[in-house]
Write a protein that holds these residues in place. Structure first.
Motif, mmCIF file in Angstrom:
data_model
loop_
_atom_site.group_PDB
_atom_site.id
_atom_site.type_symbol
_atom_site.label_atom_id
_atom_site.label_comp_id
_atom_site.label_asym_id
_atom_site.label_seq_id
_atom_site.Cartn_x
_atom_site.Cartn_y
_atom_site.Cartn_z
ATOM 1 N N ARG A 65 36.034 -39.277 -14.304
ATOM 2 C CA ARG A 65 34.700 -38.825 -13.937
ATOM 3 C C ARG A 65 33.622 -39.708 -14.543
ATOM 4 N NH1 ARG A 65 35.700 -32.812 -12.953
ATOM 5 N NH2 ARG A 65 33.539 -32.628 -12.357
ATOM 6 N N MET B 99 31.060 -42.509 -15.381
ATOM 7 C CA MET B 99 30.433 -43.543 -14.553
ATOM 8 C C MET B 99 29.851 -44.665 -15.402
ATOM 9 S SD MET B 99 26.951 -41.878 -13.121
ATOM 10 C CE MET B 99 25.734 -41.159 -14.178
ATOM 11 N N ARG B 100 30.303 -44.756 -16.651
ATOM 12 C CA ARG B 100 29.918 -45.878 -17.518
ATOM 13 C C ARG B 100 28.410 -45.932 -17.752
ATOM 14 N NH1 ARG B 100 35.196 -45.501 -17.234
ATOM 15 N NH2 ARG B 100 36.382 -47.391 -16.881
ATOM 16 N N CYS B 101 27.780 -44.820 -18.027
ATOM 17 C CA CYS B 101 26.336 -44.881 -18.254
ATOM 18 C C CYS B 101 26.037 -45.171 -19.715
ATOM 19 C CB CYS B 101 25.653 -43.597 -17.798
ATOM 20 S SG CYS B 101 25.976 -42.156 -18.839
#
Lengths: 666, 131
Positions: free
Chosen positions: B22, B24-26
């Motif tokens: 889940r 999203m590499r933020c």
């Protein structure tokens, strides 16, 4: 005796991979009434349609059953095909063996078995089909546009250009929408007001367009070609026809401390106000929440200074009723509430602002006249941190954010960075991003310019915490740089949050009135995601702009013009072909109970006293239901409500449905 | 991959109840982390490394798993319900379980019963310190 032809489509491998189409065609041969059956790779292709037409003629078919995709996809195609050779189009039946069969089954044996059952059910119904002839509906050759932003204005201008009258209903005192609040536009850096205000003037001066500003749509009834709409004209306490927009009342009004929504409450305005200099219509409005005369019976200065006697404290909300042939929904968007993101200190420090607020701070018509100053101490900010994706791309279960990408933030942040660096080159700018999304003509070039030419620091990462320090007036930003794998601390003067966009809060109410479907984010749903992107599933209702999904100005303008073309397509017709599949009562069975009239959502059912012949040459007056064929939409609510079974739906009669059920169950 | 501990990423995901896909590499987890500078692997790296099955490295990195203060800031900030702190906790738990000792037996429990101690704490201690 009916002579049915059954045509089974492979749909390439869409159906044929999970349904033995030849077995279905073979099974059809033993169904009562079927005299011909065939299968074909693509029945909707021209040669497939020819096969249907030729077979109808060759075998003298009276009914056709097509086993293919959903009737929503190709029922029209096939009905047109059989109509072209003189068959009544309503003698054709579709068995949906794709969406409801091959696509949901994996096992070919099961899939085939179900396809055969669906085919048999369709044949059972086809046997009972009767020819139907649609009625013709008149068209009111006027359009309604809901929303006076750039989408609504463009749609109205295009419809008016074609020669039709248009009403724009706008809830605010002026048209212009969000675009009028922007400073510049990306990627060309055109001045937003310089391009939108001439459009507003065009709308205001067009004699085909009537602007109903400061108004709300209250009720929508009717159907394509014939909408009946009630519009509430809110009391503005200023006579629109008399007011010249001189602005004297706004100058003299003593109540100057009203939060100015035009500048996103970054400054204040007078209680009687004209939102901004180029407002259209340029007419003053009294804000009844703050007016001393309306609330306390004192003051009354505006009325004394008005040279044309336009002020009327006795004004009341008025409801007007209008008829339209088509409606464009252009209800636009809002900036989502981000007060729940405590970590960014929005609401704790006036120097943490949303991007739209930053837009007003930079605007020449904004609170500081175009001089970029931070709200707390009116000093020039020297270090600014921009945070992307605040409230966008977030699971709703987290903080109630939006799952979607707001689409415009990456580009307007690049614009803010470039403009700020251009005007104040010694400003340090940091942009924390997850991804930079720039699909669009000259968009990526624009973003690269921010980095390469203006030296904006783009940091792949995020901001974890913003701490306002009262003593120094700085905002301590704790961020994370994913490329360097380091946490960083920036003493910033301002923080700008790219807050998510969300549909206007009026959109859901509007959709309910229009019976237009929405998605779970409250964006209007288009009739087909690819092929009908400007139409609502409700006939006669069209969509333009952000109300259908996040989009930028050129996309909004394109969609508005496309919606206008669709509206013109409706209004250009003198009559519309109706739907013959409508309700009709069996008067001998109707007992006049009125239950059907109660459930009809379109108000199509009325009651009449009618004389009936009785035994022994007597007559009797009875109250029976009557359906207005032009208003009935064939939803079928009355047929299932009728306790005596008197109400029936043409094309979907109780007998036909029961025959289908029998074919499936017996 | 040769493994010293024989703990799979599936086990870690199951203990944590977390799906690292889940993410999203933020980077908001690592941006919020107050122990960031003390940790070898940072919260977002836990997510990526569990996804890649690099469990051994995480289990061996004492500075990472024991410097996490379980403040849950990363969970609070995460916009995708990835919950990095729960992954870190799961790795810690895997280490404890691998130590091969029963630190807590059922017989010890009556002595520990304290009316002020939440039952949940006992249950979780029993779960952590018992093989």
């Amino acid at each position: 005796m009916q002579r049915i032809g059954v045509f089974v489509c492979h749909c390439g491998t869409n159906i044929a991979a999970t349904v033995d189409v030849e077995a279905v065609a073979e099974a059809a041969k033993s169904v009562p009434g079927v005299v011909f059956s065939a299968d074909y790779p693509y029945m909707c292709s021209e040669s497939g349609q020819d096969l249907v037409k030729e077979s109808v003629q060759k075998y003298n078919l009276t009914n056709v059953v097509i086993c293919s995709c959903s009737p929503r996809m190709h029922e029209k195609t096939f009905r047109k095909a059989v109509e072209s050779i003189g068959m009544n189009p309503y003698m054709l039946e579709i068995a949906n063996i794709r969406e409801q069969c091959s696509w949901v089954h994996k096992d070919k044996e099961e899939g085939t078995e179900k396809a055969i059952m669906l085919m048999k059910a369709a044949c059972a119904k086809a046997t009972l089909n009767t020819p139907l002839t649609p009625g013709m509906l008149p068209v009111t050759k006027r359009a309604l546009v809901i929303g006076g932003g750039i989408a609504g204005m463009q749609a109205a201008l295009d419809i008016a250009e074609a020669g039709y009258e248009v009403d724009i209903v706008e809830q605010k005192p002026t048209i212009g929408g969000k675009m009028a609040q922007l400073d510049k536009t990306f990627p060309t850096l055109d001045c937003s007001s310089c391009i939108v205000t001439p459009k507003m003037v065009d709308v205001g001066q067009n004699d085909k367009i009537r602007i109903l500003s400061y108004s709300d749509v209250e009720e929508v009834k009717g159907y394509i070609g014939n909408f009946d709409v009630k519009i509430k004209r809110k009391a503005r306490y200023v006579d629109e026809d008399k007011c010249t927009g001189c602005g004297l009342c706004t100058e003299k009004c003593p109540m100057k401390k009203v939060p100015n929504e035009w500048n996103l409450e970054l400054d204040t305005r007078s209680c009687v106000y004209i939102p901004f200099a180029q407002a259209v219509p340029k007419v003053a409005t009294i804000d009844p929440r703050y007016c001393l005369k309306l609330n306390k019976g004192t003051c009354g200065i505006c009325s004394k200074v008005c040279g044309v006697g336009a002020i009327n404290y006795e004004a009341k909300d008025e409801i007007i009723e209008e008829k339209y042939g088509a409606i464009v929904a252009a209800t636009g968007f809002e900036i989502a509430d981000i007060s729940r993101y405590d970590e960014y200190a929005y609401g704790q420090s006036p120097d943490v602002v949303t991007s739209l607020e930053y837009e007003r701070l930079m605007s020449a018509a904004g609170p500081f006249g175009g001089h970029l100053l931070r709200p707390s101490d009116h000093k020039e900010p020297k270090k600014i941190v921009f945070v992307q994706c605040v409230g966008s791309r977030e699971e709703e279960s987290c903080k109630g954010g939006k799952e979607y990408c707001s689409k415009v933030c990456c580009m307007y942040t690049a614009k803010h960075a470039i403009l700020t660096k251009d005007h104040y080159p010694d400003t340090d700018i940091y942009v924390f991003y997850i991804d930079v999304r720039t699909p669009g003509k000259l968009f990526d070039e624009f973003y690269r310019r921010a980095v390469e030419q203006y030296g904006v620091h783009y940091i792949k990462g995020a901001v974890g915490k913003v701490t306002p320090h009262k003593e120094t007036g700085k905002l301590e930003v704790q961020g994370y740089d994913m490329i360097l794998n380091e946490q960083m601390h920036i003493d910033a003067d301002m923080v700008v949050l790219a807050a998510a966009v969300e549909p206007s809060h009026t959109a859901r109410r509007m959709a309910t009135m229009l019976t237009a479907p929405m998605d779970n984010n409250d964006f209007f749903t288009e009739a087909h995601a690819k092929l009908r992107p400007v139409e609502s599933a409700t006939a006669g209702v069209f969509l333009a702009g952000m109300c259908q999904g996040p989009k930028d100005i050129p996309e909004t303008v394109s969609q508005a013009s496309a919606a206008a073309a669709k509206v013109i397509g409706v209004l250009a017709k003198d009559q519309l072909v109706g739907n013959p599949c409508i309700a009709h009562p069996d008067e001998l069975m109707c007992n006049g109970c009125s239950q059907c009239a109660g459930v009809c959502p379109y108000g199509a059912i009325t009651y009449v006293e009618k004389e009936f012949r009785m035994p022994n040459r007597t007559t009797k007056m009875r109250r029976v239901a009557q359906v207005n064929e032009a208003v009935c939409q064939g939803c079928g609510a009355c047929t299932v409500t009728c306790p005596s079974g008197a109400m029936d739906l043409r094309g979907f009669s109780n007998n036909e449905i029961m025959a289908e059920v029998d074919a499936l169950c017996l | 991959m040769a493994s010293n501990y024989d703990v799979t990423k599936e086990e870690i995901e199951e203990i944590a109840g977390v799906n690292p896909l889940r993410c999203m590499r933020c980077g908001r987890c690592s941006a919020a982390c107050p122990s960031f500078d003390n940790m070898k692997y940072h919260p977002h790296q836990f997510v990526a490394m569990v996804e890649n099955g690099e469990i051994d490295a995480l289990m061996e990195s004492e500075s990472s798993i024991y410097k996490c203060m379980s403040c849950m800031a990363c969970i609070e900030r995460c916009p995708r319900q990835v919950q990095p702190a729960r992954l870190i906790e799961a790795v810690r738990l895997a280490v404890v379980r691998k130590q091969g000792q029963n630190h807590l037996t059922p017989d010890d429990i009556p002595a520990l019963l304290d009316p002020d101690l939440p039952q949940q704490a006992l249950v979780s201690a029993y779960r952590k310190f018992t093989k």
